[in-house]
Each structure stands twice: as C-alpha cells, then as structure tokens.
Design a protein around this motif. Structure first.
Motif, PDB file in Angstrom:
ATOM      1  N   ASN A 173       0.966  -1.231  -0.002  1.00 45.11           N
ATOM      2  CA  ASN A 173       0.078  -0.057  -0.108  1.00 45.11           C
ATOM      3  C   ASN A 173       0.958   1.143   0.058  1.00 45.11           C
ATOM      4  OD1 ASN A 173      -1.502   2.325   0.545  1.00 45.11           O
ATOM      5  ND2 ASN A 173      -3.035   1.071   1.916  1.00 45.11           N
ATOM      6  N   PRO A 174       0.965   1.897  -1.135  1.00 51.20           N
ATOM      7  CA  PRO A 174       1.778   3.044  -1.181  1.00 51.20           C
ATOM      8  C   PRO A 174       1.620   4.219  -0.434  1.00 51.20           C
ATOM      9  CG  PRO A 174       0.374   3.024  -2.978  1.00 51.20           C
ATOM     10  CD  PRO A 174       0.118   1.825  -2.200  1.00 51.20           C
ATOM     11  N   ASP A 175       0.403   4.170   0.329  1.00 49.42           N
ATOM     12  CA  ASP A 175       0.033   5.253   1.378  1.00 49.42           C
ATOM     13  C   ASP A 175       0.373   5.039   2.726  1.00 49.42           C
ATOM     14  OD1 ASP A 175      -1.156   6.838  -0.767  1.00 49.42           O
ATOM     15  OD2 ASP A 175      -2.762   5.698  -0.690  1.00 49.42           O
ATOM     16  N   SER A 176       0.447   3.830   3.077  1.00 49.81           N
ATOM     17  CA  SER A 176       1.009   3.345   4.413  1.00 49.81           C
ATOM     18  C   SER A 176       2.212   2.393   4.632  1.00 49.81           C
ATOM     19  CB  SER A 176      -0.234   2.597   4.893  1.00 49.81           C
ATOM     20  OG  SER A 176      -0.511   1.375   4.198  1.00 49.81           O
ATOM     21  N   SER A 177       2.909   2.175   3.480  1.00 53.95           N
ATOM     22  CA  SER A 177       4.163   1.137   3.548  1.00 53.95           C
ATOM     23  C   SER A 177       4.974   1.871   4.277  1.00 53.95           C
ATOM     24  CB  SER A 177       4.780   0.927   2.073  1.00 53.95           C
ATOM     25  OG  SER A 177       5.874   0.316   2.392  1.00 53.95           O
ATOM     26  N   ASP A 178       5.710   1.067   5.253  1.00 56.01           N
ATOM     27  CA  ASP A 178       6.811   1.548   6.102  1.00 56.01           C
ATOM     28  C   ASP A 178       8.144   1.081   5.369  1.00 56.01           C
ATOM     29  OD1 ASP A 178       6.890  -1.102   6.540  1.00 56.01           O
ATOM     30  OD2 ASP A 178       6.831  -0.992   8.743  1.00 56.01           O
ATOM     31  N   ALA A 179       8.364   0.649   4.356  1.00 57.94           N
ATOM     32  CA  ALA A 179       9.539   0.288   3.600  1.00 57.94           C
ATOM     33  C   ALA A 179      10.377   1.345   3.374  1.00 57.94           C
ATOM     34  CB  ALA A 179       9.217  -0.419   2.425  1.00 57.94           C
ATOM     35  N   ASP A 180      11.550   1.226   3.348  1.00 59.16           N
ATOM     36  CA  ASP A 180      12.708   2.303   3.079  1.00 59.16           C
ATOM     37  C   ASP A 180      12.982   2.312   1.441  1.00 59.16           C
ATOM     38  OD1 ASP A 180      13.395   2.992   5.940  1.00 59.16           O
ATOM     39  OD2 ASP A 180      14.051   0.847   5.928  1.00 59.16           O
ATOM     40  N   VAL A 181      12.941   0.995   0.912  1.00 61.75           N
ATOM     41  CA  VAL A 181      12.912   1.070  -0.481  1.00 61.75           C
ATOM     42  C   VAL A 181      11.992  -0.009  -0.923  1.00 61.75           C
ATOM     43  CG1 VAL A 181      14.608   0.055  -2.044  1.00 61.75           C
ATOM     44  CG2 VAL A 181      15.377   1.085   0.113  1.00 61.75           C
TER      45      VAL A 181
END
Length: 201
Positions: free
Chosen positions: A61-69
């Motif tokens: 989910n691009p609005d909530s992702s916590d990924a750094d990359v």
C-alpha cells in the motif's frame, strides 16, 4: 533497511529473488536489513516469467508502507499482451503505486525493465537511469538521461540494467545503507564478484 519487492505476473525470477537473497543475507550477518515479497492485490502466489510460482508476504500500500526501499523487478517488456512489465505499464496500477510511494519520499529501485515501470510512474523524468538493453530505445523516448553502466544511483531513485545487474544494485544498496563490511560479507557468501561503481548524477 526494510525493502519491499513488488511482484506481478510475468516478473523475471532473478530480478526479484537475487536482491531478496542479498537483503536477507545482510540481515543474517547482523545488519538491520530485510525484504518482503509483496503484490498490489491480496494473493498467495505469483507466477514469474519462466513459470516459477512464488509465495507472497503481503500487499503493498503506497500510502501506508513503512518500507525504506521499494524494489520493482522487470520481466517481459516487448509484448504487452503477455504478463510482464509491458502489460503492467499499460494497466497503470503499478506505475501509479510507484508514483504515490515516491511522492511520500520513499526510495524506489528498478531492476531490468522494472526501470520502465519507474519511467511510466514519472520518477525518472530528466534523471539518469538504465534498463535492459532491449528497452533502452523506449526509455530514451521518455525524457530520461540514459547511462551506459550496470546500475545508476541517483539518490532516491536507482535503476539497474539486465537481470544480473540487480545483484550489483542490491549489494550497492546494502553498502550504502549498512556499510561496506556487510556488503563484502554478502558478496563472499553468495560467491559473487560485484561491480561497484554506479553512475551518479
């Protein structure tokens, strides 16, 4: 460095699995580094370009992702009627997700023709980049500064050329975020002789 690798039907196996192994191996050596295999829609498996069926870890989910990359693999570009990056570019959902994630300040990386999906997201506009040799002419038509190199590091956007160059990009990211010692340990563990000099803007 927490990475999410965005899969879709027709992705190239090594484009995704190579970086996944690099990131997870870095974590095994003690680095704060991990990877998840994700899709836009909830599903248990994805079928890659050579028929490998891969399990997924969740959705992106691009609005909530916590990924750094966010790493986007490539796969079949020339025939958009077949599953692959070409079909996903025409569909538009993955480029839209990439654009939304990048607008939030996330780092995006494209391996092989995954770079074409970054281009369709607009994140390569006016920037240095590379993609698989078979798609370079298409990338030239998209206001991108083509580089003759294995991979390109332009800060918050990275791209790699053909399939195995994703290993160089992943090892570069590990070095950038976790240090040279860890990157060298990973390269030794997977017995890969890395190419270390990216093109930079």
């Amino acid at each position: 460095m927490h990475s999410e690798i965005l899969l879709y039907d027709g992705f190239d196996e090594l484009d995704a699995v190579g970086p996944y192994e690099v990131f997870e191996t870095a974590g095994a050596f003690g680095a704060d580094c991990s990877a998840r295999l994700v899709t836009l829609d909830a599903r248990e498996t994805v079928t890659a370009s050579h028929g490998l069926r891969v399990g997924t870890d969740g959705t992106f989910n691009p609005d909530s992702s916590d990924a750094d990359v966010l790493l986007v693999p490539g796969g079949g570009w020339s025939d958009p009627s077949e599953p692959g990056a070409g079909m996903e570019a025409e569909n538009g959902e993955i480029p839209d997700a990439i654009a939304a994630y990048a607008q939030r300040g996330g780092v995006v990386a494209g391996v092989c023709t995954g770079g074409m999906l970054l281009a369709h997201a607009g994140v390569l506009d006016g920037r240095p980049a590379v993609t698989h040799a078979t798609a370079l002419d298409d990338l030239r038509e998209m206001n991108v500064d083509i580089q003759d190199t294995r991979f390109v590091d332009d800060g918050d956007v990275l791209t790699a050329g053909g399939v195995t160059s994703g290993l160089d990009l992943a090892l570069h990211l590990v070095e950038r975020e976790c240090g040279l010692k860890i990157a060298d340990q990973v390269a030794a563990e997977i017995e890969y002789e890395r190419q270390t000099e990216p093109a930079r803007n």
